[in-house]
Design an enzyme around this catalytic site. Structure first.
Site, PDB file in Angstrom:
ATOM      1  N   LYS A   9      -5.814   6.255 -20.008  1.00 14.73           N
ATOM      2  CA  LYS A   9      -5.973   6.783 -21.358  1.00 14.73           C
ATOM      3  C   LYS A   9      -4.682   6.641 -22.160  1.00 14.73           C
ATOM      4  CE  LYS A   9     -10.114   7.926 -19.873  1.00 14.73           C
ATOM      5  NZ  LYS A   9     -10.101   7.865 -18.406  1.00 14.73           N
ATOM      6  N   TYR A  37     -13.940  17.093 -17.332  1.00 14.04           N
ATOM      7  CA  TYR A  37     -14.493  15.737 -17.359  1.00 14.04           C
ATOM      8  C   TYR A  37     -15.625  15.634 -16.330  1.00 14.04           C
ATOM      9  CZ  TYR A  37     -14.792  10.785 -16.140  1.00 14.04           C
ATOM     10  OH  TYR A  37     -15.248   9.534 -15.837  1.00 14.04           O
ATOM     11  N   ASP A  76      -4.707  18.901 -15.414  1.00  8.91           N
ATOM     12  CA  ASP A  76      -5.016  17.560 -15.919  1.00  8.91           C
ATOM     13  C   ASP A  76      -4.448  17.480 -17.333  1.00  8.91           C
ATOM     14  OD1 ASP A  76      -6.147  15.282 -17.107  1.00  8.91           O
ATOM     15  OD2 ASP A  76      -7.972  15.433 -15.905  1.00  8.91           O
ATOM     16  N   ARG A 117       0.837  -1.208   0.000  1.00  8.25           N
ATOM     17  CA  ARG A 117       0.000   0.000   0.000  1.00  8.25           C
ATOM     18  C   ARG A 117       0.870   1.254   0.000  1.00  8.25           C
ATOM     19  NH1 ARG A 117      -1.617   2.275   4.524  1.00  8.25           N
ATOM     20  NH2 ARG A 117      -1.892   0.325   5.663  1.00  8.25           N
TER      21      ARG A 117
END
Length: 377
Positions: free
Chosen positions: A194, A97, A169, A45
């Site tokens: 993406k 988005y 972004d 983690r």
């Protein structure tokens, strides 16, 4: 090391076995050599050798000090917004988005963070939106889905004069075409699902920073909240990045050709692509990036035409997401932006006549032929 070479070798050597493909360390925990000693890895983690290799690779591609790999792009954005407290104010681009807007509206507004939405391509509007409690400006450039361009240098100068952060972004252009940190941004976020991953087979996200203090704050959030990218998914992204430069060139080549073809199609009323000289953000984009990417949107004459094209494509696929090897056609009003208020969507041009195309790496002529037959059914 040039960008193309970084994509292949930028994560460093795999290990002492001589394996060309890096190992996938599927261990949840790591043993200590002795009391008070560590190999550098404790618990997945927090840290994992496969993910560590990917993070070094991404940091190098974005010219950053540190990169953190998350289980999704939304997890990356969420980690960034953990930096803010109730009463803080953030300026947001008004064409983002839909999932980002949903996060800000349903989670962070409820928790006391204040937002102002502005068209960030309008620098005067950005300047007017600052308040004494403004802590950051959050932008996409190009925006999703209206392909608007924001001057990252100008917004960064404006924000830094007021001790505010700039968050960009960079999903649509990837570090191959645009490096916001070099333009003054403080934090870059990506949906690695993406273009970075590039094959529609893995969900991932990234934050990249140049500041050691910001890196430490984000890593504290990361290991505490636990939205880390798995070792196997890290390996998939490493594999995808090897062809990032090659893919981005083909995405762009196809997008330019399709944008020019769409301009000649009688049923198309508007083409939104930063690579067209008539695009209002064309010169700004040229000044801050080395390309235009593989994303475009276009408006058709009526809803019936939009439905005809969506149902008529055969090679291009009607699906959400973007940035992969296959071309995808998306209907933003029902897929990526359904949570927008109808009046806000209409104001931005996200109507039932708008289609968004993620241009893949197929042959250019085949893609145009598929669009042509869909328009003329």
């Amino acid at each position: 090391m040039k960008f193309n070479t970084k994509c292949v070798h930028g994560g460093g050597k795999s290990d002492n076995t001589g394996a060309i493909s890096p190992a996938i360390y599927m261990s949840s925990t790591f043993s200590h050599p002795g009391l008070g000693e560590t190999t550098g890895f404790q618990y997945t983690r927090e840290s994992n050798p496969t993910r560590d290799r990917l993070e070094k690779l991404i940091a190098g591609l974005e010219d950053g000090f540190d990169a953190i790999a998350f289980s999704s792009g939304m997890a990356a954005i969420d980690a960034v917004f953990h930096l803010f407290s109730p009463g803080d104010h953030v300026i947001l681009g008004d064409d983002l988005y839909g999932g980002s807007i949903r996060l800000f509206t349903n989670i962070y507004e409820k928790n006391g963070v204040e937002f102002t939405y502005v068209g960030t391509s309008d620098l005067a509007a950005v300047q007017a939106a600052f308040k004494p409690n403004t802590k950051a400006v959050y932008i996409e450039t190009p925006t999703n889905p209206m392909m608007e361009i924001t001057d990252i240098r100008a917004v960064s100068n404006m924000a830094h004069d007021r001790n505010a952060l700039v968050i960009v972004d960079n999903t649509f252009l990837s570090p191959y075409f645009q490096k916001p940190l070099n333009l003054g941004a403080d934090i870059v976020v990506h949906s690695g699902t993406k273009f970075i991953g590039g094959h529609h087979d893995v969900i991932s996200g990234f934050t990249i920073v140049n500041d050691e203090s910001l890196a430490a704050q984000l890593r504290l959030v990361y290991k505490t909240v636990g939205a880390c990218l798995s070792a196997f998914d890290s390996w998939l992204v490493i594999r995808g990045i090897k062809t990032l430069a090659l893919r981005m060139e083909q995405h762009q080549k196809n997008a330019i050709a399709i944008a020019e073809w769409l301009k000649q199609e009688p049923k198309v009323t508007k083409v939104l692509f930063p690579g067209l000289p008539e695009h209002p953000g064309y010169e700004v984009n040229k000044a801050q990036s080395t390309g235009f990417g593989g994303m475009l949107s276009f408006e058709v004459d009526n809803e019936e035409t939009a439905k005809q094209v969506l149902e008529g494509i055969q090679l291009i696929q009607f699906a959400e997401s973007l940035g992969g090897t296959e071309s995808l056609l998306t209907y933003p009003v029902t897929q990526t932006h359904p949570d927008l208020k109808p009046e806000d969507a209409e104001r931005k041009g996200i109507t039932r006549r708008l289609l968004r195309l993620s241009v893949g790496i197929e042959d250019t002529d085949d893609l145009i032929a598929d669009l042509a037959q869909a328009f003329n059914k």
